[in-house]
Design a protein around this motif. Structure first.
Motif, PDB file in Angstrom:
ATOM      1  N   MET A  44       0.851  -1.179   0.000  1.00 44.48           N
ATOM      2  CA  MET A  44       0.000   0.000   0.000  1.00 44.48           C
ATOM      3  C   MET A  44       0.893   1.237   0.000  1.00 44.48           C
ATOM      4  N   LEU A  45       0.653   2.126  -0.919  1.00 38.64           N
ATOM      5  CA  LEU A  45       1.471   3.329  -1.034  1.00 38.64           C
ATOM      6  C   LEU A  45       1.003   4.444  -0.099  1.00 38.64           C
ATOM      7  N   LEU A  46      -0.301   4.689  -0.054  1.00 40.08           N
ATOM      8  CA  LEU A  46      -0.811   5.865   0.636  1.00 40.08           C
ATOM      9  C   LEU A  46      -2.031   5.538   1.482  1.00 40.08           C
ATOM     10  N   SER A  47      -2.008   6.013   2.708  1.00 41.89           N
ATOM     11  CA  SER A  47      -3.165   5.943   3.604  1.00 41.89           C
ATOM     12  C   SER A  47      -3.614   7.367   3.886  1.00 41.89           C
ATOM     13  N   ILE A  48      -4.896   7.615   3.709  1.00 43.29           N
ATOM     14  CA  ILE A  48      -5.463   8.931   3.997  1.00 43.29           C
ATOM     15  C   ILE A  48      -6.394   8.782   5.187  1.00 43.29           C
ATOM     16  N   ILE A  49      -6.131   9.547   6.223  1.00 45.20           N
ATOM     17  CA  ILE A  49      -6.929   9.499   7.450  1.00 45.20           C
ATOM     18  C   ILE A  49      -7.834  10.721   7.474  1.00 45.20           C
ATOM     19  N   ILE A  50      -9.129  10.479   7.651  1.00 43.39           N
ATOM     20  CA  ILE A  50     -10.111  11.568   7.692  1.00 43.39           C
ATOM     21  C   ILE A  50     -10.936  11.442   8.971  1.00 43.39           C
ATOM     22  N   PRO A  51     -10.620  12.243   9.990  1.00 48.97           N
ATOM     23  CA  PRO A  51     -11.450  12.234  11.197  1.00 48.97           C
ATOM     24  C   PRO A  51     -12.762  12.980  10.930  1.00 48.97           C
ATOM     25  N   THR A  52     -13.862  12.439  11.435  1.00 45.42           N
ATOM     26  CA  THR A  52     -15.156  13.086  11.195  1.00 45.42           C
ATOM     27  C   THR A  52     -15.990  13.168  12.466  1.00 45.42           C
ATOM     28  N   ARG A  53     -16.778  14.195  12.484  1.00 43.74           N
ATOM     29  CA  ARG A  53     -17.843  14.388  13.477  1.00 43.74           C
ATOM     30  C   ARG A  53     -18.861  15.286  12.797  1.00 43.74           C
ATOM     31  N   ASN A  54     -20.013  14.736  12.495  1.00 37.30           N
ATOM     32  CA  ASN A  54     -21.095  15.467  11.828  1.00 37.30           C
ATOM     33  C   ASN A  54     -20.668  16.042  10.473  1.00 37.30           C
ATOM     34  N   GLU A  55     -20.179  15.187   9.611  1.00 38.92           N
ATOM     35  CA  GLU A  55     -19.737  15.596   8.272  1.00 38.92           C
ATOM     36  C   GLU A  55     -20.548  14.911   7.170  1.00 38.92           C
TER      37      GLU A  55
ATOM     38  N   LEU B 239     -18.970  14.143  -0.949  1.00 36.79           N
ATOM     39  CA  LEU B 239     -18.266  15.027  -1.878  1.00 36.79           C
ATOM     40  C   LEU B 239     -16.754  14.828  -1.777  1.00 36.79           C
ATOM     41  N   LEU B 240     -16.245  14.714  -0.564  1.00 36.99           N
ATOM     42  CA  LEU B 240     -14.817  14.512  -0.370  1.00 36.99           C
ATOM     43  C   LEU B 240     -14.371  13.170  -0.940  1.00 36.99           C
ATOM     44  N   LEU B 241     -15.109  12.111  -0.648  1.00 40.79           N
ATOM     45  CA  LEU B 241     -14.737  10.788  -1.152  1.00 40.79           C
ATOM     46  C   LEU B 241     -14.791  10.743  -2.680  1.00 40.79           C
ATOM     47  N   GLN B 242     -15.782  11.384  -3.277  1.00 43.02           N
ATOM     48  CA  GLN B 242     -15.852  11.450  -4.742  1.00 43.02           C
ATOM     49  C   GLN B 242     -14.628  12.164  -5.304  1.00 43.02           C
ATOM     50  N   ASP B 243     -14.272  13.272  -4.697  1.00 45.15           N
ATOM     51  CA  ASP B 243     -13.133  14.049  -5.170  1.00 45.15           C
ATOM     52  C   ASP B 243     -11.833  13.261  -5.012  1.00 45.15           C
ATOM     53  N   LEU B 244     -11.660  12.603  -3.872  1.00 48.73           N
ATOM     54  CA  LEU B 244     -10.458  11.798  -3.666  1.00 48.73           C
ATOM     55  C   LEU B 244     -10.387  10.647  -4.669  1.00 48.73           C
ATOM     56  N   GLN B 245     -11.491   9.985  -4.889  1.00 47.72           N
ATOM     57  CA  GLN B 245     -11.515   8.876  -5.849  1.00 47.72           C
ATOM     58  C   GLN B 245     -11.105   9.364  -7.243  1.00 47.72           C
TER      59      GLN B 245
ATOM     60  N   ALA C 239      -3.173  13.116   6.602  1.00 47.79           N
ATOM     61  CA  ALA C 239      -4.384  13.454   7.350  1.00 47.79           C
ATOM     62  C   ALA C 239      -5.042  14.648   6.681  1.00 47.79           C
ATOM     63  N   MET C 240      -6.364  14.588   6.563  1.00 46.84           N
ATOM     64  CA  MET C 240      -7.089  15.735   6.015  1.00 46.84           C
ATOM     65  C   MET C 240      -8.460  15.825   6.657  1.00 46.84           C
TER      66      MET C 240
ATOM     67  N   HIS D  44      -9.698  21.293   2.700  1.00 47.23           N
ATOM     68  CA  HIS D  44      -8.467  20.742   2.158  1.00 47.23           C
ATOM     69  C   HIS D  44      -8.748  20.266   0.741  1.00 47.23           C
ATOM     70  N   ASP D  45      -7.973  20.745  -0.194  1.00 50.71           N
ATOM     71  CA  ASP D  45      -8.159  20.430  -1.611  1.00 50.71           C
ATOM     72  C   ASP D  45      -7.607  19.041  -1.916  1.00 50.71           C
ATOM     73  N   ALA D  46      -8.453  18.144  -2.377  1.00 48.22           N
ATOM     74  CA  ALA D  46      -8.029  16.787  -2.699  1.00 48.22           C
ATOM     75  C   ALA D  46      -6.968  16.764  -3.796  1.00 48.22           C
ATOM     76  N   ALA D  47      -6.941  17.777  -4.641  1.00 45.35           N
ATOM     77  CA  ALA D  47      -5.932  17.847  -5.705  1.00 45.35           C
ATOM     78  C   ALA D  47      -4.528  18.001  -5.132  1.00 45.35           C
ATOM     79  N   THR D  48      -4.407  18.423  -3.903  1.00 46.45           N
ATOM     80  CA  THR D  48      -3.112  18.618  -3.263  1.00 46.45           C
ATOM     81  C   THR D  48      -2.494  17.300  -2.807  1.00 46.45           C
ATOM     82  N   VAL D  49      -3.303  16.273  -2.641  1.00 48.32           N
ATOM     83  CA  VAL D  49      -2.817  14.992  -2.120  1.00 48.32           C
ATOM     84  C   VAL D  49      -1.680  14.440  -2.975  1.00 48.32           C
ATOM     85  N   LEU D  50      -1.879  14.355  -4.275  1.00 46.64           N
ATOM     86  CA  LEU D  50      -0.835  13.803  -5.143  1.00 46.64           C
ATOM     87  C   LEU D  50       0.400  14.695  -5.188  1.00 46.64           C
TER      88      LEU D  50
END
Length: 155
Positions: A1-12, A18-24, A90-91, A97-103
């Motif tokens: 596995m190259l990359l793990s993205i951690i997304i903490p949530t509370r009432n999101e 939208l975030l998951l679509q953008d990341l995908q 982490a995002m 946080h712009d998903a385009a920044t991940v790569l």
């Protein structure tokens, strides 16, 4: 596995899809080499249910549901402990946080062999649109303190 993205949530609930679509979309070239770990702190708005629905059609997405714990730091720690990627990012789920920044961040880490890469709103192209004067001031102070603490390693 190259990359793990951690997304903490509370009432999101309104943002997570939208975030998951953008990341995908952004990570399409890394298919099968990344994971997204959503750490949900018992969101009463149904955030976890939205993530569970997403998991049915995207094997990269995982959910850690926390019942008795709350808090950003401990949520990130739980996500980091579960992560298996060579790189961990982490995002927030609030869409600031712009998903385009991940790569871009991944490329910098790989090219420089960096142990830590930090995105900033204060670089070219960054912005604090809609922020109050108070929030901008606190953010600037935190940035100054981080640079001081890191001994000028920030660039």
């Amino acid at each position: 596995m190259l990359l793990s993205i951690i997304i903490p949530t509370r009432n999101e609930r309104d943002n997570i899809t939208l975030l998951l679509q953008d990341l995908q979309r952004q990570l399409a070239d890394l298919a099968g080499r990344y994971e997204i770990i959503v750490v949900d702190d018992s969101s009463p708005d149904g955030t976890a249910a939205m993530v569970q629905q997403w998991m049915h059609h995207d094997a990269a997405v995982q959910l850690l549901s926390r019942r008795d714990e709350r808090g950003l730091s401990s949520a990130l720690a739980a996500g980091f402990a579960a992560a298996v990627g060579d790189y961990v990012l982490a995002m927030d789920a609030d869409l600031q946080h712009d998903a385009a920044t991940v790569l871009k961040m991944l490329a910098v880490a790989q090219q420089l062999g960096a142990d830590l890469v930090v995105a900033t709103r204060y670089a070219a192209g960054g912005a604090t649109v809609g922020w109050s004067c108070w929030r901008r001031s606190v953010s600037r102070l935190a940035t100054i303190l981080a640079r001081w603490r890191l001994g000028g390693l920030c660039s």
